[in-house]
Motif scaffolding. Structure first.
Motif, PDB file in Angstrom:
ATOM      1  N   GLU A   1       0.820  -1.210   0.000  1.00 50.47           N
ATOM      2  CA  GLU A   1       0.000   0.000   0.000  1.00 50.47           C
ATOM      3  C   GLU A   1       0.860   1.269   0.000  1.00 50.47           C
ATOM      4  OE1 GLU A   1      -3.109   0.048  -0.462  1.00 50.47           O
ATOM      5  OE2 GLU A   1      -3.552  -2.088  -0.200  1.00 50.47           O
ATOM      6  N   PRO A   2       0.416   2.317  -0.731  1.00 52.72           N
ATOM      7  CA  PRO A   2       1.203   3.559  -0.807  1.00 52.72           C
ATOM      8  C   PRO A   2       0.999   4.506   0.367  1.00 52.72           C
ATOM      9  CG  PRO A   2      -0.711   3.703  -2.241  1.00 52.72           C
ATOM     10  CD  PRO A   2      -0.717   2.315  -1.682  1.00 52.72           C
ATOM     11  N   ASP A   3      -0.127   4.377   1.111  1.00 53.34           N
ATOM     12  CA  ASP A   3      -0.477   5.357   2.140  1.00 53.34           C
ATOM     13  C   ASP A   3      -0.756   4.648   3.461  1.00 53.34           C
ATOM     14  OD1 ASP A   3      -1.093   7.686   3.408  1.00 53.34           O
ATOM     15  OD2 ASP A   3      -2.870   8.158   2.209  1.00 53.34           O
ATOM     16  N   TYR A   4       0.167   4.731   4.385  1.00 54.18           N
ATOM     17  CA  TYR A   4      -0.013   4.044   5.662  1.00 54.18           C
ATOM     18  C   TYR A   4       0.810   4.721   6.754  1.00 54.18           C
ATOM     19  CZ  TYR A   4       4.621   2.131   4.681  1.00 54.18           C
ATOM     20  OH  TYR A   4       5.966   2.008   4.411  1.00 54.18           O
ATOM     21  N   GLU A   5       0.395   4.486   7.996  1.00 50.81           N
ATOM     22  CA  GLU A   5       1.163   4.863   9.172  1.00 50.81           C
ATOM     23  C   GLU A   5       1.254   3.637  10.073  1.00 50.81           C
ATOM     24  OE1 GLU A   5      -0.131   8.387  11.201  1.00 50.81           O
ATOM     25  OE2 GLU A   5      -0.537   9.470   9.320  1.00 50.81           O
ATOM     26  N   VAL A   6       2.407   3.467  10.701  1.00 50.59           N
ATOM     27  CA  VAL A   6       2.639   2.291  11.538  1.00 50.59           C
ATOM     28  C   VAL A   6       2.822   2.720  12.983  1.00 50.59           C
ATOM     29  CG1 VAL A   6       4.060   0.239  11.918  1.00 50.59           C
ATOM     30  CG2 VAL A   6       3.768   1.138   9.596  1.00 50.59           C
ATOM     31  N   TYR A   7       2.122   2.007  13.881  1.00 49.10           N
ATOM     32  CA  TYR A   7       2.215   2.288  15.310  1.00 49.10           C
ATOM     33  C   TYR A   7       2.511   0.999  16.067  1.00 49.10           C
ATOM     34  CZ  TYR A   7       0.010   6.726  14.133  1.00 49.10           C
ATOM     35  OH  TYR A   7      -0.267   7.949  13.595  1.00 49.10           O
ATOM     36  N   ALA A   8       3.263   1.135  17.137  1.00 49.87           N
ATOM     37  CA  ALA A   8       3.472   0.027  18.072  1.00 49.87           C
ATOM     38  C   ALA A   8       2.643   0.340  19.313  1.00 49.87           C
ATOM     39  CB  ALA A   8       4.942  -0.095  18.434  1.00 49.87           C
ATOM     40  N   PHE A   9       1.923  -0.645  19.832  1.00 48.07           N
ATOM     41  CA  PHE A   9       1.098  -0.382  20.998  1.00 48.07           C
ATOM     42  C   PHE A   9       1.231  -1.496  22.028  1.00 48.07           C
ATOM     43  CE2 PHE A   9      -1.620  -3.110  18.499  1.00 48.07           C
ATOM     44  CZ  PHE A   9      -2.336  -3.842  19.431  1.00 48.07           C
ATOM     45  N   CYS A  10       1.093  -1.128  23.270  1.00 46.74           N
ATOM     46  CA  CYS A  10       0.925  -2.058  24.391  1.00 46.74           C
ATOM     47  C   CYS A  10       0.026  -1.319  25.372  1.00 46.74           C
ATOM     48  CB  CYS A  10       2.263  -2.499  24.977  1.00 46.74           C
ATOM     49  SG  CYS A  10       3.413  -1.167  25.327  1.00 46.74           S
ATOM     50  N   HIS A  11       0.581  -0.814  26.499  1.00 51.79           N
ATOM     51  CA  HIS A  11      -0.206   0.052  27.370  1.00 51.79           C
ATOM     52  C   HIS A  11      -0.120   1.502  26.918  1.00 51.79           C
ATOM     53  CE1 HIS A  11       3.908   0.208  28.832  1.00 51.79           C
ATOM     54  NE2 HIS A  11       3.618   1.348  29.429  1.00 51.79           N
ATOM     55  N   LYS A  12       0.754   1.772  25.932  1.00 50.61           N
ATOM     56  CA  LYS A  12       0.870   3.093  25.327  1.00 50.61           C
ATOM     57  C   LYS A  12       1.099   2.918  23.840  1.00 50.61           C
ATOM     58  CE  LYS A  12       5.860   3.498  26.080  1.00 50.61           C
ATOM     59  NZ  LYS A  12       6.943   4.364  26.608  1.00 50.61           N
ATOM     60  N   LEU A  13       1.088   4.048  23.136  1.00 49.17           N
ATOM     61  CA  LEU A  13       1.200   4.005  21.676  1.00 49.17           C
ATOM     62  C   LEU A  13       2.435   4.782  21.227  1.00 49.17           C
ATOM     63  CD1 LEU A  13      -0.728   3.044  19.250  1.00 49.17           C
ATOM     64  CD2 LEU A  13      -1.253   5.466  19.017  1.00 49.17           C
ATOM     65  N   ASP A  14       3.218   4.198  20.321  1.00 51.20           N
ATOM     66  CA  ASP A  14       4.387   4.865  19.746  1.00 51.20           C
ATOM     67  C   ASP A  14       4.334   4.726  18.229  1.00 51.20           C
ATOM     68  OD1 ASP A  14       5.982   5.705  22.078  1.00 51.20           O
ATOM     69  OD2 ASP A  14       6.099   3.558  22.490  1.00 51.20           O
ATOM     70  N   LYS A  15       4.703   5.804  17.537  1.00 48.40           N
ATOM     71  CA  LYS A  15       4.738   5.718  16.084  1.00 48.40           C
ATOM     72  C   LYS A  15       6.037   5.058  15.650  1.00 48.40           C
ATOM     73  CE  LYS A  15       3.804   8.198  11.834  1.00 48.40           C
ATOM     74  NZ  LYS A  15       3.278   9.433  11.222  1.00 48.40           N
ATOM     75  N   LEU A  16       5.913   4.151  14.686  1.00 53.28           N
ATOM     76  CA  LEU A  16       7.074   3.484  14.111  1.00 53.28           C
ATOM     77  C   LEU A  16       7.298   4.031  12.700  1.00 53.28           C
ATOM     78  CD1 LEU A  16       6.627  -0.283  15.061  1.00 53.28           C
ATOM     79  CD2 LEU A  16       8.364   1.277  15.907  1.00 53.28           C
ATOM     80  N   HIS A  17       8.481   4.521  12.442  1.00 47.72           N
ATOM     81  CA  HIS A  17       8.791   5.048  11.117  1.00 47.72           C
ATOM     82  C   HIS A  17       9.337   3.905  10.258  1.00 47.72           C
ATOM     83  CE1 HIS A  17       8.023   9.168  12.364  1.00 47.72           C
ATOM     84  NE2 HIS A  17       8.675   8.884  13.484  1.00 47.72           N
ATOM     85  N   ILE A  18       8.418   3.225   9.625  1.00 50.94           N
ATOM     86  CA  ILE A  18       8.746   2.049   8.822  1.00 50.94           C
ATOM     87  C   ILE A  18       8.695   2.404   7.337  1.00 50.94           C
ATOM     88  CG2 ILE A  18       8.068  -0.305   8.230  1.00 50.94           C
ATOM     89  CD1 ILE A  18       9.098   0.003  11.079  1.00 50.94           C
ATOM     90  N   GLN A  19       9.747   2.041   6.633  1.00 55.53           N
ATOM     91  CA  GLN A  19       9.812   2.258   5.191  1.00 55.53           C
ATOM     92  C   GLN A  19       9.602   0.925   4.457  1.00 55.53           C
ATOM     93  OE1 GLN A  19      10.121   5.427   4.112  1.00 55.53           O
ATOM     94  NE2 GLN A  19      10.218   6.023   6.282  1.00 55.53           N
ATOM     95  N   LYS A  20       9.157   1.011   3.212  1.00 56.46           N
ATOM     96  CA  LYS A  20       8.930  -0.198   2.423  1.00 56.46           C
ATOM     97  C   LYS A  20      10.207  -1.013   2.248  1.00 56.46           C
ATOM     98  CE  LYS A  20       5.297   2.036  -0.316  1.00 56.46           C
ATOM     99  NZ  LYS A  20       4.175   1.290   0.243  1.00 56.46           N
ATOM    100  N   THR A  21      11.338  -0.335   2.282  1.00 58.08           N
ATOM    101  CA  THR A  21      12.610  -1.002   2.031  1.00 58.08           C
ATOM    102  C   THR A  21      13.234  -1.590   3.296  1.00 58.08           C
ATOM    103  OG1 THR A  21      13.700   1.160   2.251  1.00 58.08           O
ATOM    104  CG2 THR A  21      13.138   0.414   0.024  1.00 58.08           C
ATOM    105  N   ASP A  22      12.606  -1.369   4.447  1.00 57.58           N
ATOM    106  CA  ASP A  22      13.160  -1.905   5.701  1.00 57.58           C
ATOM    107  C   ASP A  22      13.169  -3.429   5.682  1.00 57.58           C
ATOM    108  OD1 ASP A  22      13.757   0.465   6.958  1.00 57.58           O
ATOM    109  OD2 ASP A  22      11.786   0.672   7.868  1.00 57.58           O
ATOM    110  N   THR A  23      14.202  -3.999   6.262  1.00 58.20           N
ATOM    111  CA  THR A  23      14.261  -5.455   6.386  1.00 58.20           C
ATOM    112  C   THR A  23      13.445  -5.885   7.596  1.00 58.20           C
ATOM    113  OG1 THR A  23      16.212  -5.449   7.818  1.00 58.20           O
ATOM    114  CG2 THR A  23      16.581  -5.477   5.417  1.00 58.20           C
TER     115      THR A  23
END
Length: 553
Positions: free
Chosen positions: A421-443
């Protein structure tokens, strides 16, 4: 209610309270203290087939989970859905959707041992389709023995097993390869099965092979060669192959075994253990090695220093891993590739003392092979919120593999969508939320490392929706990747999705919950047509998710 259909604050509170009262009747308390919707028996059954229950999830006992899943199959059979269960078993097996085939075989054995005649008949009719190799056949027999306390060799059972062998009457050379490669598994071997099933061979070449399995090559060659030209030719091929197998079993010189491999297409299982330390032997085996065996033996070949960068063997392996056609034909599950990637990247095996130098080209090819296993997933061009659970329970091993956790599986599934997908945002969550800056090219390794570096806590799967509401973010789709052990504070995620649709005006905003372990719970509301549960690590999952997002079901 205000003009234009929007809710006033008092109306909204009343509406949400009504939802809460209605939802309380169809929710249960899970082991993490959260309220969730119980999934249907068919969904539980599919999770069992595809994900298995070998290691138990966080706060669950493995035996309890297995028993629960078996009961769901029993309930489906009682409700006259046994034939449908068998059809699903066949579909999952044929499509290569299961992480491990033993779960589909286990379920088939349950159906074969049921008291419903139609279910039993359908299960035995499907035996040859589901159990394509002796390993699966032996597993089926062993499971049936467990269910019937060793008294299960009735007429239907014998007939189905005899049919498994007789189905190869026109392709006996293939059967010869299979039965000599997989001689014994699960405490069973062919000579015992043949005797108990009272097999009557339907062709002379098959009779030769059956005699070999029961009495050995010396007795088999005493049989009279068939007169018919076609059967005579096959008979001779089978005999020559069996003779080569017997010679291989007693080989002591690597030059002799190399010649037998080249001439007769023998495989690793035909090679005596002492000769499996020979580089020339492995080089010869590799040339025609199947995809599954190639991936499974990367560590062994690496330990012999035979897949160095620039070597011919490296080229063979890379060409194989990069071939979409070869991957599809092998029906290898992407989970197996991920396991291989995880273990090979470590440079040492899960057990034992085997170590090897890592070839970075092989590592890269394994990751690319993972993505190639998902067929032609086209973008939906929607706006996505991808939320990955990073709570402590995500350290749970998937499918009993210590090196592969639910966190690894979540990262992998998330990256399939992120790469599509071309348009997305990635977040990591547990008891709180953090934005993850993930690129398509990431391993995958980079993504997993970032997730592992975050502080762990309990799993509040409502956070991604709350964040979108507070920051007025407009998403068409929320995808939550979790191990299914969840809780939430305040409103249930399904209620928050109702609120999100009202606040943003995105009336068909959707939520997909991808569970990476096999449990009996889901946070998706069954009555909400815009919420979907996905049986986790499934090759068909991305396409199913796309169809759901585009409104196909």
């Amino acid at each position: 209610m205000a003009e234009g259909g929007s809710l006033q604050p008092d109306d909204e509170i009343h509406d949400l309270r009504c939802q809460t009262e209605r939802l309380s009747y169809c929710q249960v308390l899970n082991t993490s203290g959260g309220y969730v919707f119980t999934v249907t028996d068919m969904t539980r059954f599919l999770r069992f087939l595809i994900l298995g229950t070998e290691n138990g999830v966080y706060n669950h006992d493995e035996k309890e989970l297995t028993r629960e899943n078996v009961l769901s199959i029993d309930r489906l059979i009682i409700n006259d859905r046994g034939v449908e269960v068998v059809q699903r078993i066949v579909e999952v097996s044929e499509a290569g959707r299961a992480c491990k085939q033993n779960c589909t075989v286990y379920a088939l054995a349950i159906c074969a041992r049921s008291n419903d005649p139609d279910t039993k008949r359908a299960a035995y009719d499907a035996l040859s389709t589901v159990c394509k190799i002796p390993t699966d056949l032996f597993a089926f027999i062993e499971y049936c023995e467990q269910f019937s306390a060793g008294t299960g060799w009735g007429r239907a059972h014998r007939r189905a097993i005899a049919k498994w062998y007789n189905n190869f009457k026109d392709n006996v050379t293939t059967l010869a390869y299979k039965v000599t490669k997989f001689r014994r598994r699960h405490k069973w071997e062919h000579k015992d099965v043949v005797r108990l099933a009272h097999i009557h061979p339907t062709s002379e070449p098959l009779r030769l092979l059956i005699r070999y399995l029961v009495r050995g090559l010396g007795e088999a060659k005493k049989l009279q060669m068939p007169a018919a030209a076609k059967e005579m030719e096959t008979w001779q091929k089978v005999y020559i192959y069996l003779e080569a197998v017997e010679k291989a079993l007693h080989c002591k010189e690597e030059s002799d075994i190399v010649e037998l491999i080249q001439k007769h297409g023998l495989v690793r299982e035909h090679v005596p253990t002492p000769l499996l330390m020979s580089v020339p032997v492995w080089k010869t085996l590799l040339k025609n090695m199947p995809m599954n065996a190639t991936i499974r033996n990367l560590g062994k070949m690496g330990s012999l220093h035979m897949i160095e960068e620039g070597s011919e063997e490296e080229k063979i392996i890379l060409d194989r891993l990069k071939s979409h056609t070869a991957l599809k034909k092998s029906k290898i599950h992407p989970f197996k590739i991920l396991v291989a990637l995880k273990i090979y990247s470590k440079g040492k095996g899960e057990k034992g003392k085997l170590t090897w130098p890592r070839n970075k080209n092989i590592v890269e090819a394994l990751e690319k092979a993972f993505y190639l296993c998902f067929d032609n997933v086209e973008p939906t061009n929607k706006k996505y919120c991808l939320a990955v659970d990073v709570s402590g329970s995500m350290d749970t091993a998937m499918m009993g593999i210590e090196s592969m956790t639910a966190r690894d599986g979540a990262a992998a599934m998330m990256m399939v969508t992120a790469r599509t997908e071309p348009d997305y945002e990635v977040y990591a969550f547990c008891h709180k939320l953090d934005k993850l800056h993930i690129q398509k090219t990431d391993t995958l390794k980079n993504v997993c490392d970032r997730m592992s570096s975050l502080n762990f806590g309990a799993t509040d799967c409502s956070l991604p929706i709350l964040h979108a509401l507070s920051d007025k973010k407009r998403f068409d789709v929320f995808i939550v990747y979790t191990d299914s052990e969840t809780y939430f504070q305040g409103l249930h995620p399904s209620q928050l999705m109702q609120k999100y649709r009202i606040k943003t005006g995105i009336k068909d905003a959707r939520m997909i919950v991808v569970g990476l372990t096999s449990t009996g719970f889901t946070i998706a509301e069954p009555e909400d047509k815009y919420m979907l549960d996905v049986v986790g690590f499934d090759t068909n999952a991305p396409q199913a998710m796309k169809s759901f997002i585009e409104g196909d079901f």
